[in-house]
Every structure is written in structure tokens, then in C-alpha cells.
Design a protein around this motif. Sequence first.
Motif, PDB file in Angstrom:
ATOM      1  N   SER A  39      -1.673   0.003  -6.120  1.00 52.36           N
ATOM      2  CA  SER A  39      -1.435   0.121  -7.353  1.00 52.36           C
ATOM      3  C   SER A  39      -0.214   0.529  -7.314  1.00 52.36           C
ATOM      4  O   SER A  39       1.051   0.359  -6.298  1.00 52.36           O
ATOM      5  N   ARG A  40       0.593  -0.271  -8.259  1.00 55.11           N
ATOM      6  CA  ARG A  40       1.946  -0.401  -9.103  1.00 55.11           C
ATOM      7  C   ARG A  40       2.460   1.188  -9.369  1.00 55.11           C
ATOM      8  O   ARG A  40       1.586   1.690  -9.958  1.00 55.11           O
ATOM      9  N   SER A  41       3.977   1.479  -8.648  1.00 54.77           N
ATOM     10  CA  SER A  41       4.210   2.983  -8.520  1.00 54.77           C
ATOM     11  C   SER A  41       4.266   3.397  -9.773  1.00 54.77           C
ATOM     12  O   SER A  41       3.978   4.790 -10.119  1.00 54.77           O
ATOM     13  N   LYS A  80       8.053  -2.853  -9.243  1.00 52.73           N
ATOM     14  CA  LYS A  80       8.446  -3.685  -7.830  1.00 52.73           C
ATOM     15  C   LYS A  80       7.258  -3.312  -6.807  1.00 52.73           C
ATOM     16  O   LYS A  80       8.229  -4.225  -5.742  1.00 52.73           O
ATOM     17  N   VAL A  81       7.048  -2.001  -6.775  1.00 56.49           N
ATOM     18  CA  VAL A  81       6.531  -1.648  -5.455  1.00 56.49           C
ATOM     19  C   VAL A  81       5.117  -0.820  -5.731  1.00 56.49           C
ATOM     20  O   VAL A  81       4.903  -0.343  -6.769  1.00 56.49           O
ATOM     21  N   VAL A  82       4.604  -1.412  -4.527  1.00 59.26           N
ATOM     22  CA  VAL A  82       3.360  -0.936  -4.477  1.00 59.26           C
ATOM     23  C   VAL A  82       2.567  -0.237  -3.591  1.00 59.26           C
ATOM     24  O   VAL A  82       3.588  -0.175  -2.250  1.00 59.26           O
ATOM     25  N   VAL A  83       1.729   1.033  -4.054  1.00 65.06           N
ATOM     26  CA  VAL A  83       1.095   1.962  -2.922  1.00 65.06           C
ATOM     27  C   VAL A  83      -0.369   2.038  -3.083  1.00 65.06           C
ATOM     28  O   VAL A  83      -0.447   2.060  -3.867  1.00 65.06           O
ATOM     29  N   PHE A 159       2.828  19.004  -5.824  1.00 67.97           N
ATOM     30  CA  PHE A 159       1.447  18.172  -5.340  1.00 67.97           C
ATOM     31  C   PHE A 159       1.271  18.116  -3.516  1.00 67.97           C
ATOM     32  O   PHE A 159       1.093  17.228  -3.215  1.00 67.97           O
ATOM     33  N   GLN A 160       1.333  19.067  -3.087  1.00 63.75           N
ATOM     34  CA  GLN A 160       1.551  19.355  -1.742  1.00 63.75           C
ATOM     35  C   GLN A 160       0.376  19.207  -1.113  1.00 63.75           C
ATOM     36  O   GLN A 160       0.154  19.107  -0.083  1.00 63.75           O
ATOM     37  N   TYR A 161      -0.225  20.163  -1.910  1.00 64.83           N
ATOM     38  CA  TYR A 161      -1.449  20.105  -0.912  1.00 64.83           C
ATOM     39  C   TYR A 161      -2.717  18.261  -1.026  1.00 64.83           C
ATOM     40  O   TYR A 161      -3.482  18.319   0.064  1.00 64.83           O
ATOM     41  N   GLU A 162      -1.892  17.663  -1.993  1.00 61.72           N
ATOM     42  CA  GLU A 162      -2.055  15.925  -1.104  1.00 61.72           C
ATOM     43  C   GLU A 162      -1.872  15.683  -0.363  1.00 61.72           C
ATOM     44  O   GLU A 162      -2.498  14.225   0.387  1.00 61.72           O
ATOM     45  N   ARG A 163      -1.521  15.999   0.632  1.00 61.49           N
ATOM     46  CA  ARG A 163      -1.072  15.233   2.437  1.00 61.49           C
ATOM     47  C   ARG A 163      -0.465  14.706   2.933  1.00 61.49           C
ATOM     48  O   ARG A 163      -0.874  13.623   3.676  1.00 61.49           O
ATOM     49  N   GLU A 164       0.083  13.294   1.954  1.00 65.05           N
ATOM     50  CA  GLU A 164      -0.311  12.668   1.467  1.00 65.05           C
ATOM     51  C   GLU A 164       0.453  11.537   3.101  1.00 65.05           C
ATOM     52  O   GLU A 164       2.276  11.387   2.855  1.00 65.05           O
ATOM     53  N   VAL A 165       0.287  10.227   2.921  1.00 64.43           N
ATOM     54  CA  VAL A 165       0.972   9.288   3.648  1.00 64.43           C
ATOM     55  C   VAL A 165       0.703   7.845   2.980  1.00 64.43           C
ATOM     56  O   VAL A 165      -0.603   7.149   2.398  1.00 64.43           O
ATOM     57  N   ARG A 166       1.603   7.156   2.804  1.00 63.42           N
ATOM     58  CA  ARG A 166       1.478   5.680   2.054  1.00 63.42           C
ATOM     59  C   ARG A 166       2.172   4.521   2.418  1.00 63.42           C
ATOM     60  O   ARG A 166       2.892   4.616   3.714  1.00 63.42           O
ATOM     61  N   ILE A 167       1.106   3.664   2.156  1.00 60.57           N
ATOM     62  CA  ILE A 167       1.305   2.085   2.451  1.00 60.57           C
ATOM     63  C   ILE A 167       2.482   1.771   1.646  1.00 60.57           C
ATOM     64  O   ILE A 167       1.757   2.103   0.164  1.00 60.57           O
ATOM     65  N   SER A 172      10.148  -7.301  -4.528  1.00 63.30           N
ATOM     66  CA  SER A 172      10.785  -7.557  -5.916  1.00 63.30           C
ATOM     67  C   SER A 172      11.804  -9.002  -5.337  1.00 63.30           C
ATOM     68  O   SER A 172      12.038  -9.521  -6.121  1.00 63.30           O
ATOM     69  N   SER A 173      11.069  -9.102  -3.574  1.00 62.36           N
ATOM     70  CA  SER A 173      11.643 -10.637  -3.386  1.00 62.36           C
ATOM     71  C   SER A 173      11.070 -12.161  -3.589  1.00 62.36           C
ATOM     72  O   SER A 173      11.370 -13.067  -3.204  1.00 62.36           O
ATOM     73  N   LYS A 174       9.457 -11.815  -4.426  1.00 63.65           N
ATOM     74  CA  LYS A 174       8.813 -12.212  -4.310  1.00 63.65           C
ATOM     75  C   LYS A 174       8.468 -13.571  -5.526  1.00 63.65           C
ATOM     76  O   LYS A 174       8.017 -13.775  -5.865  1.00 63.65           O
ATOM     77  N   ASN A 175       9.635 -12.845  -6.616  1.00 62.23           N
ATOM     78  CA  ASN A 175       9.398 -12.993  -7.887  1.00 62.23           C
ATOM     79  C   ASN A 175       8.316 -13.071  -8.583  1.00 62.23           C
ATOM     80  O   ASN A 175       7.948 -14.010  -9.103  1.00 62.23           O
ATOM     81  N   MET A 176       6.975 -12.433  -8.489  1.00 58.78           N
ATOM     82  CA  MET A 176       6.483 -12.850  -9.426  1.00 58.78           C
ATOM     83  C   MET A 176       5.757 -11.003  -9.959  1.00 58.78           C
ATOM     84  O   MET A 176       6.587 -10.348  -9.494  1.00 58.78           O
ATOM     85  N   LYS A 177       5.310 -11.479 -10.842  1.00 53.69           N
ATOM     86  CA  LYS A 177       4.692  -9.898 -12.111  1.00 53.69           C
ATOM     87  C   LYS A 177       3.300  -9.923 -11.032  1.00 53.69           C
ATOM     88  O   LYS A 177       2.295 -10.457 -11.411  1.00 53.69           O
ATOM     89  N   ILE A 178       3.729  -8.302 -11.559  1.00 55.25           N
ATOM     90  CA  ILE A 178       2.162  -8.210 -11.225  1.00 55.25           C
ATOM     91  C   ILE A 178       1.829  -6.359 -12.331  1.00 55.25           C
ATOM     92  O   ILE A 178       2.357  -6.250 -13.003  1.00 55.25           O
ATOM     93  N   ASN A 179       0.985  -6.936 -12.998  1.00 57.05           N
ATOM     94  CA  ASN A 179      -0.125  -5.700 -13.974  1.00 57.05           C
ATOM     95  C   ASN A 179      -0.494  -4.763 -13.094  1.00 57.05           C
ATOM     96  O   ASN A 179       0.425  -3.393 -12.873  1.00 57.05           O
ATOM     97  N   ASP A 180      -1.431  -4.270 -12.764  1.00 63.55           N
ATOM     98  CA  ASP A 180      -1.670  -3.043 -11.861  1.00 63.55           C
ATOM     99  C   ASP A 180      -1.592  -2.882 -10.832  1.00 63.55           C
ATOM    100  O   ASP A 180      -1.135  -1.598 -10.618  1.00 63.55           O
ATOM    101  N   GLY A 181      -1.276  -3.501 -10.093  1.00 64.22           N
ATOM    102  CA  GLY A 181      -1.179  -3.767  -8.990  1.00 64.22           C
ATOM    103  C   GLY A 181      -1.260  -5.241  -7.470  1.00 64.22           C
ATOM    104  O   GLY A 181      -1.644  -6.321  -8.206  1.00 64.22           O
ATOM    105  N   LEU A 182      -1.846  -5.336  -6.565  1.00 63.61           N
ATOM    106  CA  LEU A 182      -1.686  -5.996  -5.720  1.00 63.61           C
ATOM    107  C   LEU A 182      -2.991  -5.583  -4.879  1.00 63.61           C
ATOM    108  O   LEU A 182      -2.470  -4.882  -4.433  1.00 63.61           O
TER     109      LEU A 182
END
Length: 233
Positions: A39-41, A80-83, A159-167, A172-182
Motif C-alpha cells: 500500500s502507498r504509505s 513514493k514509498v509502499v508498505v 499503536f504498540q499493540y500492532e507489533r508491526e514488521v514492515r516490508i 521514487s527512482s522508477k519515475n512512475m505514479k501509483i494510485n493505491d499501491g503496487l
Amino acid sequence: MYVHHPNIKLPDDPDTVVWKYLDLSKFLDLLLSQQLFMSRSDKFEDQYEGTFSEPTYEEIKKLSENNPEFLAHYKSQREKVVVSSWHSNEYESFAMWQIFTQNSEGLAIQSTIGRLQKALAVEQNFEQYIGEVNYIDYKKEYIPFNDMFFPFLFKRKSFQYEREVRIISDISSKNMKINDGLKIDVDINQLIEKIYIHPKSENWYKKLVIELVSKLGFGFEIEKSDLESDILI
């Protein structure tokens, strides 16, 4: 492809267990496409996502006084950052079932940090990093901004209860526009170690998931969550 990042903290043990809770349609999309949605951040519900804590923002504002592009760059970076979010826990979580699944339907993918790293090896267009989220007081604590990924690896303490690990990926280097994500390619058999089906689901639902997974040619283990197992008196 997974890339190690010296500034991003990860559990030392590659066997650290992580979970993703999702509904059946998203799960089917994952299996059919063999791609993981990121998802787009700036599309997350948390409006603070990818932003800075107050002490950091004050410092950035000072640096931006004579260089307005500096602040504009950080704001545009959120697009430009997806998660992809995962929950780190040795056991399944009752709270996560409630938050991320509805109507007693849904399932949880069980994986490990090491499996995530291997599963990402098939993606050739985008680099992925994996990191633990840090939970801080946004009014008092400082988020370093010497690394572009840091704003996306800090969240408020509530949000600590989420204990989140993110990919996490930067496009930004790809010169592409994304809507909701990738969507990125993943090795499904590496990504998924086991599937747990919603603890309150009916038997027909479990059978449906087993049949769908089998027809699509995957062989991972499927279990009903035991959070609702019979009470013994």
C-alpha cells in the motif's frame, strides 16, 4: 528482491514468527496473482503515517526556511514509498482477528522473517527492505531524518499493540505514479508457512479455503484457529 539495510532494525532470529491477517478476497488475489500488494504509505488510516514527530518537524522547518524544496521533498516522498504490514508474534492474536477480519470470516498467514526474505527474491524490479516499527511519543521523541526510510519505521505509542514488521519499498527512482499501491512478485510457497482460519468460522468456510488452495495447486498446511476451542471443565 530483499536488500539488507544497515540502518533498519530487524529481529536477529530469522525464525521470528510473523502474521498477516486478511479477508478471503485479498488472500485469493495473493494466490492467483502470486503477487503481494504493498500500500502507498499515505493511504493508511493513520494520518501520521510517514510524517515526523514534533521535535523532528521543528528541526526540518528550520532547515527549510531558505530551502522550501527540502520540506516539499519529504511530503511528496509519502507517495513514493509502499508498505506491506505484518504482525510479529509467536502466537496468533485475538486482537488482530478482530481488527483485520470481519463477519467471522478471514484468515491469517503465518510466516517468519527468514521466509519473507526468501519469498521476495523473485521480485526483480523493486528492492524491498524489512524492518521493525519503533513506537514513540510523537510530542517528545525525535525521529532521525538522515535516512529516507525512518519516517516510515516510526509510529505513535498508541499503536504498540500492532507489533508491526514492515516490508518497505521506495519507487521514487522508477519515475512512475501509483494510485493505491503496487504489487510485487513473491514466492508463495516461501511466503506462507501455514494458514489459520478465523476462530469463529463455520466448517463450510474451512472446507472452502482448503478446496480453493488445493485447486490452485498449493500444499501449505491449513488449520482452524484454536482460539475458540472447546472449554474443558
